[in-house]
Design a protein around this motif. Structure first.
Motif, PDB file in Angstrom:
ATOM      1  N   ILE A   1      64.933  87.519 146.009  1.00  0.00           N
ATOM      2  CA  ILE A   1      65.248  86.592 147.099  1.00  0.00           C
ATOM      3  C   ILE A   1      66.172  85.468 146.626  1.00  0.00           C
ATOM      4  O   ILE A   1      67.019  84.987 147.390  1.00  0.00           O
ATOM      5  CB  ILE A   1      63.949  86.027 147.703  1.00  0.00           C
TER       6      ILE A   1
ATOM      7  N   VAL B   1      69.971  85.806 147.139  1.00  0.00           N
ATOM      8  CA  VAL B   1      70.594  85.634 148.458  1.00  0.00           C
ATOM      9  C   VAL B   1      71.552  84.449 148.417  1.00  0.00           C
ATOM     10  O   VAL B   1      71.224  83.370 147.902  1.00  0.00           O
ATOM     11  CB  VAL B   1      69.529  85.424 149.547  1.00  0.00           C
TER      12      VAL B   1
ATOM     13  N   LEU C   1      66.387  85.849 154.640  1.00  0.00           N
ATOM     14  CA  LEU C   1      66.045  86.123 153.246  1.00  0.00           C
ATOM     15  C   LEU C   1      65.672  87.588 153.015  1.00  0.00           C
ATOM     16  O   LEU C   1      66.224  88.237 152.112  1.00  0.00           O
ATOM     17  CB  LEU C   1      64.901  85.212 152.793  1.00  0.00           C
TER      18      LEU C   1
ATOM     19  N   GLU D   1      68.656  90.142 153.729  1.00  0.00           N
ATOM     20  CA  GLU D   1      69.720  90.008 152.744  1.00  0.00           C
ATOM     21  C   GLU D   1      69.276  90.508 151.362  1.00  0.00           C
ATOM     22  O   GLU D   1      70.086  91.025 150.590  1.00  0.00           O
ATOM     23  CB  GLU D   1      70.154  88.535 152.632  1.00  0.00           C
ATOM     24  N   ALA D   2      68.001  90.342 151.066  1.00  0.00           N
ATOM     25  CA  ALA D   2      67.488  90.736 149.742  1.00  0.00           C
ATOM     26  C   ALA D   2      66.963  92.165 149.724  1.00  0.00           C
ATOM     27  O   ALA D   2      66.484  92.634 148.683  1.00  0.00           O
ATOM     28  CB  ALA D   2      66.376  89.776 149.317  1.00  0.00           C
TER      29      ALA D   2
END
Length: 226
Positions: free
Chosen positions: A120, A123, A146, A149-150
């Motif tokens: 995380i 990101v 989060l 995107e991760a």
């Protein structure tokens, strides 16, 4: 010259190996799932409450970080023995594949916490700042920014986690934990049947490669940047 192969591939031996594979997969997959139940939210909490996070809480972050580091520092074999009373209290026994899940989760959850935290933190902060400027709440940033995107990094981390837990499950054979590790200890170590030891090692290597390959392919599929 290859007479030992005849003795190795008997119905009895192959049956034991098949049962060992089933028990190993059961322990590994169940432990991984339960470890993520605890590890994923705690990993998110570490990131969110960090001094540079979206909701800084120094005390919570510090206490949680110390607990995670302490649990990660305990060797698995020592932890396996130390939590035997807890294992008995939860499942009623300290031997067998189900009992092994308890120490596996305790050992793997802190590892997963750090994997999630690392993923995380990769990101882009600009994406987070953009979400904050649009008035997104903390929960919305976590759920809609989060985690999506991760996602590729989280999937790669899960492949690392499952192979690590697989190796832990093999160690549990020293205390009758079941699975391929138990088979290798009983027959390969105590009875000096090196052929059984060899095939259990080969099966474990194959399982690791399968999990790793599946994880990498899933990460590529889930990566929207590709």
């Amino acid at each position: 010259m290859f007479d030992w192969l005849t003795g190795l591939f008997t119905p009895e031996v192959m049956g034991m190996i098949g049962q060992g594979i089933v028990e190993t997969l059961y322990m590994t997959l169940a432990s991984t799932a339960l470890s993520y139940v605890f590890g994923l939210p705690l990993g998110i909490l570490l990131v969110v409450t960090d001094k540079d996070g979206i909701f800084p809480m120094r005390i919570v972050n510090g206490v949680l970080g110390v607990i995670v580091n302490i649990l990660r520092s305990v060797p698995f074999l020592i932890l396996l023995v130390a939590v035997i009373p807890l294992t008995r209290a939860i499942v009623g026994t300290s031997i067998g594949s189900t009992a092994t899940i308890v120490p596996l989760v305790i050992a793997a959850a802190p590892f997963i916490v750090r994997l999630v935290e690392s993923s995380i933190k990769e990101v882009d902060k600009g994406v987070i700042e953009a979400a904050q400027s649009m008035g997104a709440s903390t929960f919305q940033i976590i759920w809609k920014v989060l985690l999506p995107e991760a996602r590729p990094s989280l999937i790669v981390g899960s492949a690392i986690a499952i192979t690590t837990i697989l190796s832990y499950s093999a160690m549990a054979g020293f205390v009758g934990g079941g699975g391929l590790g138990d088979l290798a200890i009983k027959y390969g170590y105590y009875r000096y049947q090196n052929d059984v030891m060899l095939i259990t090692v080969l099966v474990l290597v194959v399982l690791v490669q399968i999990f790793q390959e599946v994880g990498m392919r899933m990460a590529k599929i889930g990566d929207k940047r590709i």
